[in-house]
Design an enzyme around this catalytic site. Structure first.
Site, PDB file in Angstrom:
ATOM      1  N   GLU A  18      38.395   6.093 -12.883  1.00 13.79           N
ATOM      2  CA  GLU A  18      38.919   4.721 -12.870  1.00 13.79           C
ATOM      3  C   GLU A  18      40.131   4.581 -11.946  1.00 13.79           C
ATOM      4  O   GLU A  18      41.109   3.900 -12.252  1.00 13.79           O
ATOM      5  CB  GLU A  18      39.295   4.270 -14.290  1.00 13.79           C
ATOM      6  CG  GLU A  18      38.158   4.343 -15.302  1.00 13.79           C
ATOM      7  CD  GLU A  18      36.954   3.493 -14.901  1.00 13.79           C
ATOM      8  OE1 GLU A  18      37.167   2.391 -14.353  1.00 13.79           O
ATOM      9  OE2 GLU A  18      35.807   3.939 -15.126  1.00 13.79           O
ATOM     10  N   LYS A  38      26.243   7.025  -2.760  1.00 12.62           N
ATOM     11  CA  LYS A  38      26.823   7.695  -3.920  1.00 12.62           C
ATOM     12  C   LYS A  38      25.757   8.644  -4.446  1.00 12.62           C
ATOM     13  O   LYS A  38      24.785   8.218  -5.070  1.00 12.62           O
ATOM     14  CB  LYS A  38      27.238   6.707  -5.004  1.00 12.62           C
ATOM     15  CG  LYS A  38      27.902   7.423  -6.177  1.00 12.62           C
ATOM     16  CD  LYS A  38      28.721   6.501  -7.031  1.00 12.62           C
ATOM     17  CE  LYS A  38      29.540   7.317  -8.033  1.00 12.62           C
ATOM     18  NZ  LYS A  38      30.379   6.470  -8.889  1.00 12.62           N
ATOM     19  N   LEU A 106      32.162  10.064  -4.286  1.00 10.37           N
ATOM     20  CA  LEU A 106      31.911  11.051  -5.328  1.00 10.37           C
ATOM     21  C   LEU A 106      31.825  10.402  -6.700  1.00 10.37           C
ATOM     22  O   LEU A 106      32.363   9.328  -6.934  1.00 10.37           O
ATOM     23  CB  LEU A 106      33.023  12.101  -5.350  1.00 10.37           C
ATOM     24  CG  LEU A 106      33.159  13.037  -4.159  1.00 10.37           C
ATOM     25  CD1 LEU A 106      34.277  14.040  -4.426  1.00 10.37           C
ATOM     26  CD2 LEU A 106      31.860  13.762  -3.855  1.00 10.37           C
TER      27      LEU A 106
END
Length: 213
Positions: A18, A38, A106
């Site tokens: 986050e 991703k 990532l």
């Protein structure tokens, strides 16, 4: 024309969860009109990070490359894979072929496990790509940022720079930059709502940086 500071392909990594990797990735994709990938999505399969980037960019040149692994639970990849009965193999996570620039995001931080023996940073090292590190100010963020930088340096992974996301804490940011001698590539403010216009605003700033550095 000056040479861009960004190479053709690079990895966006965060100092934790986050932190704002997807926001930063979206802005860089828009600024460079780059492709997005991703490789591992854990949870939120109906509203993935790939779909979030797709919604927020304005350019028509970006291609979205499919994830190598789509895991149902919003957990560390190794734990989510175990629940799904999947073993994540680095051999199956191969950089997509593209003639465009490529932004790779990532799943989690650099030291997040992918299986019982390998981490995200092993994947980055295998690809041989440089890293843009996303940091966010909170209690402990200096420690997490410096540890992430040391982890990259210990494996000779180049760090292109740091992007700070969220509210500015000058004392923390100044220490990180002076201690590590890594450049700040930009800052993204605390945005209550993310829209295409907001992304475009920041993308224009980064595009100007790319042209003039």
């Amino acid at each position: 024309m000056n040479t861009p500071i960004f190479p053709t392909q690079f990895v966006v990594a965060g100092i934790g969860t986050e932190i704002g990797k997807t926001i930063v990735s979206t802005i860089l994709v828009e600024a460079l009109q780059a492709d997005y990938w991703k490789p591992i999505q854990s949870g939120a399969l109906e509203d993935s990070d790939t779909e979030a980037v797709r919604r927020l960019i304005s350019n028509s040149g970006t291609q979205f490359h499919p994830e190598a692994y789509r895991l149902t639970e919003p957990l560390s990849p190794h734990a989510a894979a175990d629940i799904d009965g999947v073993h994540i193999s680095l051999d199956n996570i191969v950089l997509p072929q593209t003639s465009n620039a490529l932004v790779v995001e990532l799943a989690g931080g650099l030291m997040v496990p992918l299986n019982e023996r390998e981490l995200n940073i092993d994947l980055v090292q295998r690809w041989g790509l440089p890293v843009i590190l996303v940091s966010r100010n909170y209690l402990g963020s200096i420690n997490h940022t410096l540890l992430s930088i040391d982890a990259c340096r210990s494996r000779n992974i180049p760090i292109l720079g740091i992007i700070f996301n969220g509210p500015t804490v000058t004392s923390s940011e100044s220490f990180i930059l002076s201690y590590t001698n890594i450049p700040c590539l930009g800052r993204i403010g605390q945005e209550d709502t993310l829209t295409k216009d907001v992304i475009r605003h920041y993308a224009d700033q980064f595009a100007e940086l790319i042209r003039t550095r």
